[in-house]
Design a protein around this motif. Structure first.
Motif, PDB file in Angstrom:
ATOM      1  N   GLY A  36       0.797  -1.223   0.000  1.00 35.28           N
ATOM      2  CA  GLY A  36       0.000   0.000   0.000  1.00 35.28           C
ATOM      3  C   GLY A  36       0.832   1.277   0.000  1.00 35.28           C
ATOM      4  O   GLY A  36       0.287   2.380   0.015  1.00 35.28           O
ATOM      5  N   ARG A  37       2.148   1.125  -0.008  1.00 33.48           N
ATOM      6  CA  ARG A  37       3.019   2.308   0.101  1.00 33.48           C
ATOM      7  C   ARG A  37       3.025   3.154  -1.170  1.00 33.48           C
ATOM      8  O   ARG A  37       2.893   2.666  -2.281  1.00 33.48           O
ATOM      9  N   GLU A  38       3.209   4.480  -0.922  1.00 29.54           N
ATOM     10  CA  GLU A  38       3.304   5.438  -2.025  1.00 29.54           C
ATOM     11  C   GLU A  38       4.728   5.990  -2.118  1.00 29.54           C
ATOM     12  O   GLU A  38       5.470   5.964  -1.142  1.00 29.54           O
ATOM     13  N   MET A  39       5.059   6.508  -3.279  1.00 30.14           N
ATOM     14  CA  MET A  39       6.352   7.179  -3.463  1.00 30.14           C
ATOM     15  C   MET A  39       6.168   8.684  -3.228  1.00 30.14           C
ATOM     16  O   MET A  39       5.050   9.159  -3.008  1.00 30.14           O
ATOM     17  N   ALA A  40       7.265   9.425  -3.312  1.00 32.51           N
ATOM     18  CA  ALA A  40       7.213  10.870  -3.071  1.00 32.51           C
ATOM     19  C   ALA A  40       6.266  11.580  -4.047  1.00 32.51           C
ATOM     20  O   ALA A  40       5.731  12.645  -3.727  1.00 32.51           O
ATOM     21  N   ASP A  41       6.043  10.977  -5.229  1.00 37.86           N
ATOM     22  CA  ASP A  41       5.138  11.607  -6.203  1.00 37.86           C
ATOM     23  C   ASP A  41       3.664  11.425  -5.839  1.00 37.86           C
ATOM     24  O   ASP A  41       2.784  11.883  -6.566  1.00 37.86           O
ATOM     25  N   ARG A  44       1.232   5.138  -5.873  1.00 41.78           N
ATOM     26  CA  ARG A  44       1.671   3.859  -5.313  1.00 41.78           C
ATOM     27  C   ARG A  44       2.962   3.376  -5.970  1.00 41.78           C
ATOM     28  O   ARG A  44       3.255   3.714  -7.114  1.00 41.78           O
ATOM     29  N   VAL A  45       3.734   2.576  -5.229  1.00 38.64           N
ATOM     30  CA  VAL A  45       4.974   2.032  -5.797  1.00 38.64           C
ATOM     31  C   VAL A  45       4.629   1.173  -7.018  1.00 38.64           C
ATOM     32  O   VAL A  45       5.143   1.410  -8.118  1.00 38.64           O
ATOM     33  N   PHE A  46       3.750   0.166  -6.813  1.00 34.36           N
ATOM     34  CA  PHE A  46       3.305  -0.693  -7.922  1.00 34.36           C
ATOM     35  C   PHE A  46       1.793  -0.620  -8.122  1.00 34.36           C
ATOM     36  O   PHE A  46       1.311  -0.737  -9.242  1.00 34.36           O
ATOM     37  N   GLY A  47       1.044  -0.521  -7.034  1.00 36.75           N
ATOM     38  CA  GLY A  47      -0.417  -0.485  -7.106  1.00 36.75           C
ATOM     39  C   GLY A  47      -1.049  -1.819  -6.729  1.00 36.75           C
ATOM     40  O   GLY A  47      -0.361  -2.838  -6.593  1.00 36.75           O
ATOM     41  N   ASP A  48      -2.377  -1.790  -6.591  1.00 35.16           N
ATOM     42  CA  ASP A  48      -3.110  -2.974  -6.118  1.00 35.16           C
ATOM     43  C   ASP A  48      -3.141  -4.115  -7.130  1.00 35.16           C
ATOM     44  O   ASP A  48      -3.510  -5.245  -6.783  1.00 35.16           O
ATOM     45  N   ILE A 109       6.950   1.888 -13.582  1.00 34.60           N
ATOM     46  CA  ILE A 109       7.127   3.022 -14.502  1.00 34.60           C
ATOM     47  C   ILE A 109       5.778   3.693 -14.790  1.00 34.60           C
ATOM     48  O   ILE A 109       5.675   4.914 -14.835  1.00 34.60           O
ATOM     49  N   LYS A 110       4.715   2.865 -14.936  1.00 32.64           N
ATOM     50  CA  LYS A 110       3.389   3.451 -15.171  1.00 32.64           C
ATOM     51  C   LYS A 110       2.995   4.374 -14.019  1.00 32.64           C
ATOM     52  O   LYS A 110       2.494   5.483 -14.244  1.00 32.64           O
ATOM     53  N   ARG A 111       3.212   3.911 -12.785  1.00 30.56           N
ATOM     54  CA  ARG A 111       2.849   4.747 -11.625  1.00 30.56           C
ATOM     55  C   ARG A 111       3.664   6.031 -11.596  1.00 30.56           C
ATOM     56  O   ARG A 111       3.160   7.093 -11.270  1.00 30.56           O
ATOM     57  N   ARG A 112       4.953   5.940 -11.982  1.00 28.79           N
ATOM     58  CA  ARG A 112       5.801   7.152 -11.994  1.00 28.79           C
ATOM     59  C   ARG A 112       5.337   8.124 -13.078  1.00 28.79           C
ATOM     60  O   ARG A 112       5.523   9.333 -12.970  1.00 28.79           O
ATOM     61  N   GLN A 113       4.735   7.571 -14.129  1.00 33.30           N
ATOM     62  CA  GLN A 113       4.204   8.430 -15.201  1.00 33.30           C
ATOM     63  C   GLN A 113       2.797   8.918 -14.863  1.00 33.30           C
ATOM     64  O   GLN A 113       2.180   9.617 -15.668  1.00 33.30           O
ATOM     65  N   GLY A 114       2.287   8.504 -13.698  1.00 34.55           N
ATOM     66  CA  GLY A 114       0.947   8.913 -13.301  1.00 34.55           C
ATOM     67  C   GLY A 114      -0.172   8.152 -13.991  1.00 34.55           C
ATOM     68  O   GLY A 114      -1.322   8.589 -13.968  1.00 34.55           O
TER      69      GLY A 114
END
Ligand code: CTP
Ligand code: MG
Length: 178
Positions: A36-41, A44-48, A109-114
């Motif tokens: 469930g953790r999120e990054m600074a952006d 989520r790191v990977f998502g559910d 990478i998808k999560r980092r791209q929003g």
């Protein structure tokens, strides 16, 4: 070598990765790998969509398909590897691990791209798992993985993945057709 033989051998080679990639849809779920953790952006790191159970189910599927191929193909006319049944099981393990690691990297990478969980990204959804699977399996599969074989596998995977997801959507396994 006959073109049909070349194609069939490459399909057999990549089958553990395809199973690893599809089995989590059936057997995944439960606790997400990122807890469930999120990054600074703020994403989520990977998502559910990336669960511990799905990851191990995928790796196991790769090993199982590789081992089965070893029993059926080693020493026969359709032998891909020269190392006997154990080479197939090892290739299955590396393809399964690579597939699931590449799948995670794609989601990261998808999560980092929003890009939200479940939203499409053709390159990352369809081809990242293959790239990492081939890199990990390369030490075992190098004799078969010529440059043209690698290109063929990327093209094949693009269409197989797209087709499989449309089917999974139609039969109600996936909410979206990708
Ligand atoms: N799945 C899982 N564990 C994994 C990978 C997949 O449980 N390590 C399951 C999840 O139920 C997921 C489904 O398989 O929803 C489809 O996988 P995929 O399309 O890769 O995930 P998405 O939900 O689309 O998420 P993302 O946007 O991160 O790709
Ligand atoms: Mg998806």
């Amino acid at each position: 070598m006959d073109a049909a033989v070349w194609v069939i051998e490459l399909v057999l080679l990549i089958l553990p990765a395809y199973f690893a990639n599809s089995v989590p849809v059936l057997l995944g779920g439960g606790a997400p790998i990122d807890g469930g953790r999120e990054m600074a952006d703020g994403n989520r790191v990977f998502g559910d969509g990336k669960t511990v159970r799905g990851f191990f189910a995928g790796v196991f599927a790769g090993v199982a398909v590789g081992a089965l191929e070893g029993l059926l193909l080693a020493g026969g006319n359709w032998d891909i590897y020269q190392g006997g049944a154990i080479a197939y099981a090892l290739a299955g393990l590396l393809l399964g691990l690579g597939t699931m690691a590449g799948d995670l990297l794609g989601s990261f990478i998808k999560r980092r791209q929003g890009i939200a969980r479940g939203k499409q990204s053709v390159m990352l959804d369809q081809l990242m798992f293959l790239a990492v699977a081939l890199i990990l399996a390369y030490p075992v599969a190098a004799p078969v993985l010529s440059p043209s074989a690698i290109v063929f596998l990327f093209v094949l995977t693009y269409f197989v993945h797209a087709g499989a997801n449309v089917v999974a959507n139609r039969v109600g396994l996936k909410k979206v057709p990708w």
